[in-house]
Design a protein around this motif. Structure first.
Motif, PDB file in Angstrom:
ATOM      1  N   ASP A  80      -7.040  -2.179 -16.442  1.00 42.41           N
ATOM      2  CA  ASP A  80      -7.811  -1.881 -17.653  1.00 42.41           C
ATOM      3  C   ASP A  80      -7.419  -0.546 -18.273  1.00 42.41           C
ATOM      4  OD1 ASP A  80      -9.230  -4.233 -17.565  1.00 42.41           O
ATOM      5  OD2 ASP A  80     -10.961  -3.383 -16.511  1.00 42.41           O
ATOM      6  N   ARG A  81      -6.958   0.362 -17.439  1.00 43.99           N
ATOM      7  CA  ARG A  81      -6.624   1.698 -17.956  1.00 43.99           C
ATOM      8  C   ARG A  81      -5.174   1.814 -18.422  1.00 43.99           C
ATOM      9  NH1 ARG A  81      -7.990   7.529 -15.043  1.00 43.99           N
ATOM     10  NH2 ARG A  81      -7.166   8.851 -16.728  1.00 43.99           N
ATOM     11  N   PHE A  82      -4.241   1.286 -17.621  1.00 42.05           N
ATOM     12  CA  PHE A  82      -2.822   1.482 -17.914  1.00 42.05           C
ATOM     13  C   PHE A  82      -2.108   0.219 -18.404  1.00 42.05           C
ATOM     14  CE2 PHE A  82      -3.859   4.602 -14.541  1.00 42.05           C
ATOM     15  CZ  PHE A  82      -3.674   5.762 -15.286  1.00 42.05           C
ATOM     16  N   GLY A  83      -2.771  -0.927 -18.310  1.00 41.20           N
ATOM     17  CA  GLY A  83      -2.133  -2.171 -18.738  1.00 41.20           C
ATOM     18  C   GLY A  83      -1.710  -3.023 -17.567  1.00 41.20           C
ATOM     19  N   ARG A  84      -1.554  -4.327 -17.849  1.00 37.56           N
ATOM     20  CA  ARG A  84      -1.213  -5.278 -16.790  1.00 37.56           C
ATOM     21  C   ARG A  84       0.214  -5.079 -16.278  1.00 37.56           C
ATOM     22  NH1 ARG A  84      -6.356  -5.296 -18.325  1.00 37.56           N
ATOM     23  NH2 ARG A  84      -7.319  -7.369 -18.605  1.00 37.56           N
ATOM     24  N   THR A  85       1.176  -4.910 -17.177  1.00 38.51           N
ATOM     25  CA  THR A  85       2.578  -4.847 -16.747  1.00 38.51           C
ATOM     26  C   THR A  85       2.900  -3.542 -16.012  1.00 38.51           C
ATOM     27  OG1 THR A  85       3.196  -4.049 -18.960  1.00 38.51           O
ATOM     28  CG2 THR A  85       3.372  -6.417 -18.551  1.00 38.51           C
ATOM     29  N   ARG A  86       2.325  -2.433 -16.460  1.00 40.18           N
ATOM     30  CA  ARG A  86       2.561  -1.174 -15.748  1.00 40.18           C
ATOM     31  C   ARG A  86       1.975  -1.224 -14.348  1.00 40.18           C
ATOM     32  NH1 ARG A  86       1.113   3.407 -20.352  1.00 40.18           N
ATOM     33  NH2 ARG A  86       2.838   2.930 -21.773  1.00 40.18           N
ATOM     34  N   THR A  87       0.851  -1.872 -14.214  1.00 42.22           N
ATOM     35  CA  THR A  87       0.235  -2.000 -12.889  1.00 42.22           C
ATOM     36  C   THR A  87       1.102  -2.862 -11.977  1.00 42.22           C
ATOM     37  OG1 THR A  87      -1.941  -1.782 -13.920  1.00 42.22           O
ATOM     38  CG2 THR A  87      -1.880  -2.624 -11.677  1.00 42.22           C
ATOM     39  N   MET A  88       1.770  -3.880 -12.547  1.00 43.45           N
ATOM     40  CA  MET A  88       2.715  -4.680 -11.754  1.00 43.45           C
ATOM     41  C   MET A  88       3.843  -3.810 -11.220  1.00 43.45           C
ATOM     42  SD  MET A  88       3.137  -8.148 -14.016  1.00 43.45           S
ATOM     43  CE  MET A  88       1.708  -8.939 -14.780  1.00 43.45           C
ATOM     44  N   VAL A  89       4.320  -2.865 -12.029  1.00 42.14           N
ATOM     45  CA  VAL A  89       5.397  -1.967 -11.585  1.00 42.14           C
ATOM     46  C   VAL A  89       4.914  -1.101 -10.423  1.00 42.14           C
ATOM     47  CG1 VAL A  89       6.887  -0.051 -12.260  1.00 42.14           C
ATOM     48  CG2 VAL A  89       6.516  -1.946 -13.850  1.00 42.14           C
ATOM     49  N   VAL A  90       3.688  -0.602 -10.517  1.00 38.11           N
ATOM     50  CA  VAL A  90       3.103   0.180  -9.413  1.00 38.11           C
ATOM     51  C   VAL A  90       3.082  -0.652  -8.132  1.00 38.11           C
ATOM     52  CG1 VAL A  90       0.988   1.260  -8.559  1.00 38.11           C
ATOM     53  CG2 VAL A  90       1.723   1.645 -10.918  1.00 38.11           C
ATOM     54  N   ALA A  91       2.660  -1.921  -8.259  1.00 33.16           N
ATOM     55  CA  ALA A  91       2.624  -2.804  -7.093  1.00 33.16           C
ATOM     56  C   ALA A  91       4.015  -2.986  -6.505  1.00 33.16           C
ATOM     57  CB  ALA A  91       2.028  -4.153  -7.477  1.00 33.16           C
ATOM     58  N   SER A  92       5.022  -3.118  -7.363  1.00 36.46           N
ATOM     59  CA  SER A  92       6.403  -3.294  -6.897  1.00 36.46           C
ATOM     60  C   SER A  92       6.858  -2.102  -6.060  1.00 36.46           C
ATOM     61  CB  SER A  92       7.339  -3.477  -8.093  1.00 36.46           C
ATOM     62  OG  SER A  92       8.689  -3.390  -7.707  1.00 36.46           O
ATOM     63  N   VAL A  93       6.540  -0.899  -6.523  1.00 33.73           N
ATOM     64  CA  VAL A  93       6.931   0.315  -5.794  1.00 33.73           C
ATOM     65  C   VAL A  93       6.237   0.353  -4.430  1.00 33.73           C
ATOM     66  CG1 VAL A  93       6.794   2.834  -5.786  1.00 33.73           C
ATOM     67  CG2 VAL A  93       7.414   1.629  -7.887  1.00 33.73           C
ATOM     68  N   LEU A  94       4.950   0.034  -4.398  1.00 36.35           N
ATOM     69  CA  LEU A  94       4.216   0.047  -3.135  1.00 36.35           C
ATOM     70  C   LEU A  94       4.713  -1.038  -2.187  1.00 36.35           C
ATOM     71  CD1 LEU A  94       0.576   0.691  -4.416  1.00 36.35           C
ATOM     72  CD2 LEU A  94       2.093   2.301  -3.246  1.00 36.35           C
ATOM     73  N   PHE A  95       5.068  -2.215  -2.731  1.00 36.00           N
ATOM     74  CA  PHE A  95       5.668  -3.264  -1.908  1.00 36.00           C
ATOM     75  C   PHE A  95       6.912  -2.728  -1.204  1.00 36.00           C
ATOM     76  CE2 PHE A  95       3.614  -6.874  -4.348  1.00 36.00           C
ATOM     77  CZ  PHE A  95       3.083  -7.502  -3.238  1.00 36.00           C
ATOM     78  N   SER A  96       7.762  -2.062  -1.966  1.00 32.95           N
ATOM     79  CA  SER A  96       9.036  -1.574  -1.430  1.00 32.95           C
ATOM     80  C   SER A  96       8.818  -0.521  -0.345  1.00 32.95           C
ATOM     81  CB  SER A  96       9.894  -0.995  -2.564  1.00 32.95           C
ATOM     82  OG  SER A  96      10.142  -1.971  -3.570  1.00 32.95           O
ATOM     83  N   ILE A  97       7.910   0.419  -0.600  1.00 29.46           N
ATOM     84  CA  ILE A  97       7.635   1.477   0.379  1.00 29.46           C
ATOM     85  C   ILE A  97       7.059   0.884   1.669  1.00 29.46           C
ATOM     86  CG2 ILE A  97       6.184   3.488   0.867  1.00 29.46           C
ATOM     87  CD1 ILE A  97       6.360   4.168  -2.132  1.00 29.46           C
ATOM     88  N   GLY A  98       6.089  -0.005   1.533  1.00 32.83           N
ATOM     89  CA  GLY A  98       5.474  -0.615   2.710  1.00 32.83           C
ATOM     90  C   GLY A  98       6.449  -1.440   3.516  1.00 32.83           C
ATOM     91  N   THR A  99       7.355  -2.133   2.824  1.00 34.12           N
ATOM     92  CA  THR A  99       8.349  -2.968   3.498  1.00 34.12           C
ATOM     93  C   THR A  99       9.285  -2.139   4.364  1.00 34.12           C
ATOM     94  OG1 THR A  99       8.317  -4.665   1.783  1.00 34.12           O
ATOM     95  CG2 THR A  99      10.328  -4.482   3.093  1.00 34.12           C
ATOM     96  N   VAL A 100       9.836  -1.091   3.786  1.00 29.96           N
ATOM     97  CA  VAL A 100      10.771  -0.243   4.534  1.00 29.96           C
ATOM     98  C   VAL A 100      10.049   0.450   5.694  1.00 29.96           C
ATOM     99  CG1 VAL A 100      12.270   1.782   4.413  1.00 29.96           C
ATOM    100  CG2 VAL A 100      12.276   0.107   2.545  1.00 29.96           C
TER     101      VAL A 100
END
Length: 468
Positions: A80-100
């Protein structure tokens, strides 16, 4: 005649575009499924590597679910604050960090922490994808496109289990055996999530923002541009509808969800859908199934193969939901699914509850009991996959009005992950107490879900989001 043909081409093109846009958003669902299932092939290896008890393994495996609850709760606010697509990018970064992090963890504690980080990404993706797809899709396609979330989830589950099976086979049949760079196979299972995590972020940068978010942020021209590419000449009227549904409303807050019994009735219904989707025990099949089938006599490699077959069943049945959800509606599919799950889970409860035990205290399925359990498990997945799996995501994406959608989805999503955590973290202890007891509890939840649907679910097929 030429005008008619041009209009038909425009409609076809716009439909194709919205399908492609929704598919990119659903990659978050793929990672959701992959992340939650890839641990399946590593559970046994984690027990041996870290010399951990059933309770410790249950908590560490389920730590991702606590992260998912937090991620789902904050996902709606971020969206709601930053938008749907930007939030998807945040999720992508966290996915990558958690995976490694989880792939190179040195102990069970830091492994749990990195699983928690990955879980936050899963939680964010779990609420962003259905909200975004519902907001971008025309009403006549919304059910089918909303089902893409579940299709992506089950495809991610299948891919993770297939990767687990392939890596274990390459390592000689055991996740403990060393593979590339001298690292044990189970670590490579976890690291295999990194490529799709990166692709998710790239895809999120290439799709348009939700038109309803854009109108809420007074960016009507951009919203009109997005809608024109999807629904053509009706874009102007749709922007006005969205504006009217949002007019005079303040920025959404969690206090907007308050109602007579603590929360608005519609929010309680969303929470109920989320909780029942998990309390029927579906994720036990995908988190612990390889250990489960080993417990009744199958080898590690055969157990992984059985789990892959089960995940294929899940994918096939999701296509049934995609083909029927906009034709028959949401409520009929949920009713059929609840009945089927209650019958199949009841069968599994009886088979395991009456099974004998070997010297190690593990159930022994003799004669036809083994095949019956396998068939019942796959029929259970079939019933879930054509109903509660995809339909819950469709309903959560569309049942809330524009003003509260992000926050209500966040709350319902958090409840879903808490319920998932309860089921997953308690299964190792229930397995020790007796699988008949575990499946008996899931049977009761399936029966209760039928009553819940009959009493509280309203049909949403064909309705515009502004009419919710």
């Amino acid at each position: 005649m030429a005008d008619v043909r041009d209009e038909a081409v425009a409609v076809e093109g716009s439909s194709l575009k919205v399908v492609m846009i929704a598919s990119v958003a659903a990659v978050g669902g793929f990672l959701f499924g992959f992340d939650t299932a890839v641990i399946n092939g590593a559970v046994g290896a984690l027990e041996s590597t870290f010399q951990a008890s059933d309770a410790a393994i249950g908590i560490s495996v389920s730590s991702a679910l606590l992260g998912s609850a937090a991620g789902a709760f904050m996902g709606g606010q971020l969206a709601d604050r930053f938008g749907r697509t930007r939030t998807m990018v945040v999720a992508s970064v966290l996915f990558s960090i958690g995976t490694v992090g989880s792939g190179v963890a040195f102990g069970l504690v830091d492994f749990s922490v990195w699983r928690l980080v990955g879980g936050i990404a899963v939680g964010i993706a779990s609420v962003i994808a259905p909200a975004y797809i519902a907001e971008i899709a025309p009403a006549h396609l919304r059910g089918r496109l909303g089902s893409l979330q579940q299709l992506a989830i089950v495809t991610g589950i299948f891919a993770a289990l297939l990767v687990d099976y392939g890596i274990a086979s390459a390592a000689g049949g055991s996740a403990l055996n060393p593979l590339w760079l001298g690292m044990p196979a189970w670590r490579w299972m976890l690291l295999s999530e990194l490529p799709p995590a990166i692709l998710y972020g790239i895809g999120a940068l290439m799709i348009p923002e939700s038109p309803r978010y854009l109108v809420a942020k007074h960016r009507d021209d951009k919203a009109r541009e997005v809608l024109r590419s999807i629904i053509g000449q009706r874009a102007e009227a749709k922007v006005e509808e969205i504006r009217q549904s949002l007019s005079g409303e303040h920025t959404a807050r969690f206090t907007d969800l308050r109602g007579r019994f603590g929360l608005l009735p519609i929010v309680w219904v969303g929470i109920g859908l989320s909780v029942f989707q998990q309390f029927v025990g579906i994720n036990v099949i995908f988190y612990y199934s390889s250990v489960l089938w080993q417990a009744v006599g199958f080898s590690e490699r055969s157990s992984l193969a059985i789990t892959v077959i089960t995940s294929v069943t899940n994918i096939v049945t999701t296509f049934i939901a995609i083909a029927t959800v906009d034709r028959f509606g949401r409520k009929p599919l949920l009713i059929v699914g609840s009945v089927g799950m209650a019958l199949t889970l009841g069968t599994m409860a009886y088979v395991f509850g009456t099974a004998g035990m070997d010297a190690a205290g593990k159930p022994v399925l003799e004669g036809t009991a083994g095949p019956i359990a396998l068939v019942a498990a796959n029929l259970y997945v079939f019933c879930f996959g054509m109903s509660w799996g995809p339909v819950v995501w469709v309903l959560l994406g569309e049942m809330f009005n524009n003003r509260i959608r992000g926050r209500a989805l966040a709350l319902a999503g958090s409840a879903q992950w808490v319920a998932n955590f309860i089921v997953s973290s308690t299964f190792p202890a229930l397995r020790t107490a007796g699988l008949g007891i575990a499946y008996g509890l899931y049977t009761a939840a399936a029966a209760a879900s039928l009553l819940f649907v009959l009493l509280y679910i309203r049909e949403t097929k064909g309705k515009e989001l502004e009419a919710m």
